[in-house]
Each structure stands twice: as structure tokens, then as C-alpha cells.
Scaffold this motif. Structure first.
Motif, PDB file in Angstrom:
ATOM      1  N   GLY A  29       0.842  -1.181   0.000  1.00 31.57           N
ATOM      2  CA  GLY A  29       0.000   0.000   0.000  1.00 31.57           C
ATOM      3  C   GLY A  29       0.883   1.238   0.000  1.00 31.57           C
ATOM      4  N   GLN A  30       0.561   2.195   0.855  1.00 31.65           N
ATOM      5  CA  GLN A  30       1.328   3.436   0.882  1.00 31.65           C
ATOM      6  C   GLN A  30       2.756   3.171   1.348  1.00 31.65           C
ATOM      7  OE1 GLN A  30      -0.643   6.579   2.977  1.00 31.65           O
ATOM      8  NE2 GLN A  30       0.414   8.132   1.779  1.00 31.65           N
ATOM      9  N   GLY A  31       3.697   3.813   0.657  1.00 34.42           N
ATOM     10  CA  GLY A  31       5.101   3.626   1.002  1.00 34.42           C
ATOM     11  C   GLY A  31       6.026   4.018  -0.130  1.00 34.42           C
ATOM     12  N   MET A  32       7.037   3.165  -0.389  1.00 36.40           N
ATOM     13  CA  MET A  32       8.031   3.467  -1.411  1.00 36.40           C
ATOM     14  C   MET A  32       8.270   2.251  -2.296  1.00 36.40           C
ATOM     15  SD  MET A  32      10.921   5.870   0.433  1.00 36.40           S
ATOM     16  CE  MET A  32      11.819   4.457   1.047  1.00 36.40           C
ATOM     17  N   CYS A  33       8.402   2.509  -3.592  1.00 37.53           N
ATOM     18  CA  CYS A  33       8.850   1.489  -4.533  1.00 37.53           C
ATOM     19  C   CYS A  33      10.298   1.826  -4.884  1.00 37.53           C
ATOM     20  CB  CYS A  33       7.987   1.488  -5.788  1.00 37.53           C
ATOM     21  SG  CYS A  33       8.492   0.238  -7.001  1.00 37.53           S
ATOM     22  N   VAL A  34      11.190   0.852  -4.711  1.00 38.42           N
ATOM     23  CA  VAL A  34      12.625   1.074  -4.921  1.00 38.42           C
ATOM     24  C   VAL A  34      13.111   0.236  -6.093  1.00 38.42           C
ATOM     25  CG1 VAL A  34      14.926   0.927  -3.903  1.00 38.42           C
ATOM     26  CG2 VAL A  34      12.959   1.532  -2.461  1.00 38.42           C
ATOM     27  N   LYS A  53      20.213   5.136   3.415  1.00 40.52           N
ATOM     28  CA  LYS A  53      19.677   6.271   2.658  1.00 40.52           C
ATOM     29  C   LYS A  53      18.196   6.078   2.342  1.00 40.52           C
ATOM     30  CE  LYS A  53      22.637   9.590   1.935  1.00 40.52           C
ATOM     31  NZ  LYS A  53      22.302  10.971   2.363  1.00 40.52           N
ATOM     32  N   ILE A  54      17.854   4.892   1.867  1.00 40.74           N
ATOM     33  CA  ILE A  54      16.470   4.616   1.482  1.00 40.74           C
ATOM     34  C   ILE A  54      15.538   4.707   2.685  1.00 40.74           C
ATOM     35  CG2 ILE A  54      14.918   2.767   0.713  1.00 40.74           C
ATOM     36  CD1 ILE A  54      17.235   1.884  -1.175  1.00 40.74           C
ATOM     37  N   LEU A  55      15.903   4.066   3.775  1.00 40.72           N
ATOM     38  CA  LEU A  55      15.017   4.009   4.932  1.00 40.72           C
ATOM     39  C   LEU A  55      14.909   5.344   5.672  1.00 40.72           C
ATOM     40  CD1 LEU A  55      15.882   0.496   6.429  1.00 40.72           C
ATOM     41  CD2 LEU A  55      13.925   1.136   4.994  1.00 40.72           C
ATOM     42  N   ASN A  56      15.904   6.208   5.506  1.00 42.85           N
ATOM     43  CA  ASN A  56      15.881   7.502   6.211  1.00 42.85           C
ATOM     44  C   ASN A  56      15.547   8.682   5.299  1.00 42.85           C
ATOM     45  OD1 ASN A  56      16.860   6.961   9.123  1.00 42.85           O
ATOM     46  ND2 ASN A  56      18.333   5.819   7.885  1.00 42.85           N
ATOM     47  N   LEU A  57      15.249   8.383   4.047  1.00 40.20           N
ATOM     48  CA  LEU A  57      14.904   9.442   3.091  1.00 40.20           C
ATOM     49  C   LEU A  57      13.577  10.089   3.492  1.00 40.20           C
ATOM     50  CD1 LEU A  57      15.871  10.699   0.379  1.00 40.20           C
ATOM     51  CD2 LEU A  57      14.412   9.012  -0.770  1.00 40.20           C
ATOM     52  N   ARG A  58      13.585  11.396   3.680  1.00 41.02           N
ATOM     53  CA  ARG A  58      12.395  12.095   4.171  1.00 41.02           C
ATOM     54  C   ARG A  58      11.549  12.588   2.999  1.00 41.02           C
ATOM     55  NH1 ARG A  58      14.418  16.267   8.665  1.00 41.02           N
ATOM     56  NH2 ARG A  58      15.779  16.868   6.945  1.00 41.02           N
ATOM     57  N   VAL A  59      10.616  11.762   2.585  1.00 45.04           N
ATOM     58  CA  VAL A  59       9.760  12.119   1.448  1.00 45.04           C
ATOM     59  C   VAL A  59       8.283  12.186   1.829  1.00 45.04           C
ATOM     60  CG1 VAL A  59      11.337  11.238  -0.308  1.00 45.04           C
ATOM     61  CG2 VAL A  59       9.692   9.682   0.730  1.00 45.04           C
ATOM     62  N   ASP A  62       4.659  15.203   7.778  1.00 48.57           N
ATOM     63  CA  ASP A  62       4.453  14.886   9.189  1.00 48.57           C
ATOM     64  C   ASP A  62       2.980  15.051   9.542  1.00 48.57           C
ATOM     65  OD1 ASP A  62       3.966  17.597   9.472  1.00 48.57           O
ATOM     66  OD2 ASP A  62       5.843  18.021  10.521  1.00 48.57           O
ATOM     67  N   GLU A  63       2.650  14.910  10.810  1.00 46.98           N
ATOM     68  CA  GLU A  63       1.256  14.947  11.247  1.00 46.98           C
ATOM     69  C   GLU A  63       0.596  16.305  11.009  1.00 46.98           C
ATOM     70  OE1 GLU A  63       3.824  13.772  12.922  1.00 46.98           O
ATOM     71  OE2 GLU A  63       3.340  11.647  12.708  1.00 46.98           O
ATOM     72  N   SER A  64       1.406  17.363  10.936  1.00 52.47           N
ATOM     73  CA  SER A  64       0.861  18.703  10.717  1.00 52.47           C
ATOM     74  C   SER A  64       0.761  19.058   9.238  1.00 52.47           C
ATOM     75  CB  SER A  64       1.726  19.753  11.439  1.00 52.47           C
ATOM     76  OG  SER A  64       3.032  19.796  10.859  1.00 52.47           O
ATOM     77  N   GLY A  65       1.190  18.129   8.380  1.00 53.68           N
ATOM     78  CA  GLY A  65       1.124  18.383   6.939  1.00 53.68           C
ATOM     79  C   GLY A  65       2.381  18.980   6.352  1.00 53.68           C
ATOM     80  N   LYS A  66       3.445  19.090   7.141  1.00 51.31           N
ATOM     81  CA  LYS A  66       4.699  19.665   6.650  1.00 51.31           C
ATOM     82  C   LYS A  66       5.405  18.660   5.743  1.00 51.31           C
ATOM     83  CE  LYS A  66       9.085  21.644   8.205  1.00 51.31           C
ATOM     84  NZ  LYS A  66       9.950  21.916   9.375  1.00 51.31           N
ATOM     85  N   HIS A  67       5.763  19.112   4.534  1.00 47.92           N
ATOM     86  CA  HIS A  67       6.398  18.245   3.556  1.00 47.92           C
ATOM     87  C   HIS A  67       7.847  17.914   3.933  1.00 47.92           C
ATOM     88  CE1 HIS A  67       3.269  18.271   0.401  1.00 47.92           C
ATOM     89  NE2 HIS A  67       2.995  19.483   0.848  1.00 47.92           N
ATOM     90  N   SER A  69       9.374  15.711   5.769  1.00 49.83           N
ATOM     91  CA  SER A  69       9.669  15.666   7.202  1.00 49.83           C
ATOM     92  C   SER A  69       9.857  14.261   7.754  1.00 49.83           C
ATOM     93  CB  SER A  69       8.544  16.356   7.991  1.00 49.83           C
ATOM     94  OG  SER A  69       8.428  17.714   7.612  1.00 49.83           O
ATOM     95  N   LYS A  70       9.240  13.265   7.125  1.00 50.71           N
ATOM     96  CA  LYS A  70       9.230  11.918   7.699  1.00 50.71           C
ATOM     97  C   LYS A  70       9.754  10.886   6.703  1.00 50.71           C
ATOM     98  CE  LYS A  70       7.344  13.030  11.682  1.00 50.71           C
ATOM     99  NZ  LYS A  70       8.055  12.835  12.960  1.00 50.71           N
ATOM    100  N   SER A  71      10.415   9.873   7.256  1.00 51.89           N
ATOM    101  CA  SER A  71      10.907   8.755   6.445  1.00 51.89           C
ATOM    102  C   SER A  71       9.878   7.633   6.426  1.00 51.89           C
ATOM    103  CB  SER A  71      12.224   8.237   7.025  1.00 51.89           C
ATOM    104  OG  SER A  71      11.985   7.591   8.272  1.00 51.89           O
ATOM    105  N   VAL A  72      10.152   6.610   5.617  1.00 53.06           N
ATOM    106  CA  VAL A  72       9.258   5.465   5.566  1.00 53.06           C
ATOM    107  C   VAL A  72       9.229   4.745   6.917  1.00 53.06           C
ATOM    108  CG1 VAL A  72      10.975   3.786   4.732  1.00 53.06           C
ATOM    109  CG2 VAL A  72       8.579   3.514   4.081  1.00 53.06           C
ATOM    110  N   MET A  73      10.346   4.761   7.633  1.00 54.63           N
ATOM    111  CA  MET A  73      10.379   4.142   8.963  1.00 54.63           C
ATOM    112  C   MET A  73       9.576   4.959   9.966  1.00 54.63           C
ATOM    113  SD  MET A  73      14.078   2.327   9.603  1.00 54.63           S
ATOM    114  CE  MET A  73      15.037   3.837   9.696  1.00 54.63           C
ATOM    115  N   ASP A  74       9.678   6.292   9.857  1.00 51.32           N
ATOM    116  CA  ASP A  74       8.899   7.146  10.756  1.00 51.32           C
ATOM    117  C   ASP A  74       7.403   6.873  10.617  1.00 51.32           C
ATOM    118  OD1 ASP A  74      11.176   8.462  11.702  1.00 51.32           O
ATOM    119  OD2 ASP A  74      11.092   9.969  10.109  1.00 51.32           O
ATOM    120  N   LYS A  75       6.968   6.679   9.360  1.00 54.27           N
ATOM    121  CA  LYS A  75       5.547   6.497   9.080  1.00 54.27           C
ATOM    122  C   LYS A  75       5.103   5.039   9.160  1.00 54.27           C
ATOM    123  CE  LYS A  75       3.317   9.576   7.777  1.00 54.27           C
ATOM    124  NZ  LYS A  75       2.527  10.589   8.511  1.00 54.27           N
TER     125      LYS A  75
END
Length: 214
Positions: A29-34, A53-59, A62-67, A69-75
Motif C-alpha cells: 500500500g502506501q510507502g516506497m517502490c525502490v 539512505k532509502i530508509l531515512n529518506l524524508r519524502v 508529518d502529522e501537521s502536513g509539513k512536507h 519531514s518523515k521517512s518510511v520508517m517514521d511512518k
């Protein structure tokens, strides 16, 4: 090692079976295709760099809608990995050449090591992949879209420390700007031919300065 990372709302891989048609191998579902391209010279060092790099890439937002800001691991989103030797392409005229890509026998083992490193670093159940070397259809639904290209430091590079690499890049940029500007004013002055001092006396011929008076 090269990777094309796409932010997706969903993505899937299907195995093409000529007898029965298309059969889905894996999906997220939602996430990243590598899309991952492995070169002849890649080692464990490049592998670990790319995983981080892939797992920490901030694309992601965040919860406030700021672009950005978060990585795939964060989410806690999913990752779909697809081996893609064509990323190591060089062109000979208009014909693609893949001699820089790691041969398939080695690349399969290397790709498996890459997946293992992803599993160790992140949640294994959120990492999906396809069938290495199989004829597959890749279905990607981009989110906005967002596509990021990543490349690991060249094997044998002096350092892989991000701060040191940034410092070296800035130094190189300063050198390039200096070369583009040409020689400095002080060096121009040093190299310029000396002009004759016309106000000086010429000795036996008398005071030359009088010749320049109106």
C-alpha cells in the motif's frame, strides 16, 4: 549502486506466466517502490549505505502536513524492492550497454543480501520484493508523484561520512568557482608588464616630463 525511489500510494509486481497469464507476486500500500541497480564494483559498504539512505529518506509529510519531514520508517509504511540492472546502463550511440551491471549470478546473491539488511534495519513484514530474473510487470501508482535518484559513494572513496562528504563537496565547488573567475586581481597585477615611468628624468637627455606638459 543506484536506486530510483518513488513515493507511492500502492505498487505491485506480477509474474507473467504464458500459460495462465498474470499472477501477482507481491504488493504494497502506501510507502516506497525502490528500483535498484547493482554495479560490478559494489560491496557490502555500498549496500549498507544505500539501505540507510532509502530508509531515512524524508519524502513524507508529518502529522501537521509539513512536507519532506518523515521517512518510511517514521511512518511505518511499506517498501517494495525491484532489482533493475538497466539503471547501470551506458549508451553506445543509441544502444544501451550494461557491462557495468553486476552479472546475474552474483547480483542475485547481492540483492538477497540487500533485502536481508533491510529486514535487519526495518520491520521484515513491511519489506516486499519480486522474483529475481523473472519477467515481471511493475504496477506503480505514484503519490503526487515524487521520484528521488540515489547513488552510493564510488567504491574506494576517501570517506562515507555525510558531514565530511558535504565538506569535500563545498571545497570542490569553491575551487570550480575560482577557476571560472580566472586569475585574481593581485595575480594579474604581478603578471602584468611594468610600464615605463615617464615622469622620471632620463639623465643626459634632460627631464622627459616636460615633453608631456600641454
Amino acid at each position: 549502486m543506484r536506486a530510483v525511489v518513488q513515493r507511492v500510494t500502492r505498487a505491485s509486481l506480477s509474474w507473467i506466466l504464458w500459460e495462465v497469464g498474470e499472477e501477482q507476486i507481491s504488493a504494497i500500500g502506501q510507502g516506497m517502490c525502490v528500483l535498484l541497480g547493482i554495479s560490478l564494483e559494489d560491496t557490502q559498504k555500498e549496500l549498507e549505505h544505500m539501505v540507510q539512505k532509502i530508509l531515512n529518506l524524508r519524502v513524507f509529510k508529518d502529522e501537521s502536513g509539513k512536507h519532506w519531514s518523515k521517512s518510511v520508517m517514521d511512518k511505518q509504511y511499506e517498501v517494495l524492492c525491484v532489482s533493475q540492472f538497466t539503471l547501470q546502463c551506458v549508451l553506445k550511440g543509441n544502444k544501451p550497454d550494461f557491462h557495468l551491471a553486476m552479472p546475474s549470478e552474483q547480483a542475485e546473491s547481492f540483492c538477497n543480501s540487500f533485502l536481508e539488511q533491510l529486514h535487519k534495519t526495518y520491520r521484515p513484514e513491511l519489506i516486499k520484493d519480486g522474483k529475481f530474473g523473472a519477467y515481471m510487470q511493475v504496477h506503480i501508482q505514484n503519490d503526487e508523484p515524487v521520484t528521488i535518484e540515489l547513488e552510493s559513494p564510488a567504491p574506494g572513496a576517501a570517506t562515507s561520512d555525510p558531514k565530511q562528504l558535504s565538506k569535500l563537496e563545498k571545497q570542490q565547488q569553491r575551487k570550480e568557482k575560482t577557476r571560472a573567475k580566472g586569475p585574481s586581481e593581485s595575480s594579474k597585477e604581478r603578471n602584468a608588464p611594468r610600464k615605463e615611468d615617464r615622469s622620471a628624468s632620463s639623465g643626459a637627455e634632460g627631464d622627459v616630463s616636460s615633453e608631456w606638459e600641454p
